[in-house]
Write a protein that holds these residues in place. Structure first.
Motif, PDB file in Angstrom:
ATOM      1  N   ALA A  35     -12.788  19.205 -12.874  1.00  0.00           N
ATOM      2  CA  ALA A  35     -12.996  20.162 -13.703  1.00  0.00           C
ATOM      3  C   ALA A  35     -13.862  20.132 -14.933  1.00  0.00           C
ATOM      4  N   LYS A  36     -13.751  18.598 -15.363  1.00  0.00           N
ATOM      5  CA  LYS A  36     -14.547  18.206 -16.310  1.00  0.00           C
ATOM      6  C   LYS A  36     -15.801  17.890 -16.059  1.00  0.00           C
ATOM      7  N   ARG A  37     -16.017  17.484 -14.736  1.00  0.00           N
ATOM      8  CA  ARG A  37     -17.498  17.192 -14.166  1.00  0.00           C
ATOM      9  C   ARG A  37     -18.085  18.596 -13.939  1.00  0.00           C
ATOM     10  N   ASP A  38     -17.406  19.713 -13.675  1.00  0.00           N
ATOM     11  CA  ASP A  38     -17.943  21.053 -13.574  1.00  0.00           C
ATOM     12  C   ASP A  38     -18.451  21.645 -14.683  1.00  0.00           C
ATOM     13  N   THR A  39     -17.600  21.371 -15.772  1.00  0.00           N
ATOM     14  CA  THR A  39     -18.216  21.977 -17.374  1.00  0.00           C
ATOM     15  C   THR A  39     -19.364  21.170 -17.566  1.00  0.00           C
ATOM     16  N   TRP A  40     -19.283  19.702 -17.521  1.00  0.00           N
ATOM     17  CA  TRP A  40     -20.566  19.013 -17.926  1.00  0.00           C
ATOM     18  C   TRP A  40     -21.954  19.466 -17.064  1.00  0.00           C
ATOM     19  N   LEU A  41     -21.619  19.688 -15.764  1.00  0.00           N
ATOM     20  CA  LEU A  41     -22.695  20.282 -14.878  1.00  0.00           C
ATOM     21  C   LEU A  41     -23.192  21.645 -15.542  1.00  0.00           C
ATOM     22  N   ASN A  42     -22.183  22.715 -15.798  1.00  0.00           N
ATOM     23  CA  ASN A  42     -22.578  23.832 -16.351  1.00  0.00           C
ATOM     24  C   ASN A  42     -23.323  23.765 -17.454  1.00  0.00           C
ATOM     25  N   ASN A  43     -22.812  22.971 -18.540  1.00  0.00           N
ATOM     26  CA  ASN A  43     -23.632  22.803 -19.815  1.00  0.00           C
ATOM     27  C   ASN A  43     -24.933  22.434 -19.600  1.00  0.00           C
TER      28      ASN A  43
END
Length: 72
Positions: A60-68
């Motif tokens: 979930a943290k990775r997905d947030t990082w990718l989206n940002n």
């Protein structure tokens, strides 16, 4: 801490791949906490690394990082 994810403290995660491993952190002689170390290297070679209680939280943290990154 011995890890298969690093060599001399440097991540060996290949491009466009993820790696994870669980480890136990001893907070005191009686209190221990199990955590997940997670590395993900994007297709352009940038490394994302984090520690969280579960693999799902790391992703979930990775997905947030990718989206940002994609929204910049």
């Amino acid at each position: 801490m011995k890890t298969e994810m690093t060599v001399n403290g440097v991540s060996v995660c290949p491009t466009a791949e993820e790696r994870h491993e669980y480890f136990t952190l001893a907070l005191s002689p009686r209190r221990k906490k199990r955590l997940c170390q997670y590395d993900y290297r994007d297709a352009d070679g940038e490394l994302f690394s984090c520690v969280a209680p579960t693999l799902e939280e790391c992703r979930a943290k990775r997905d947030t990082w990718l989206n940002n990154r994609n929204n910049k």
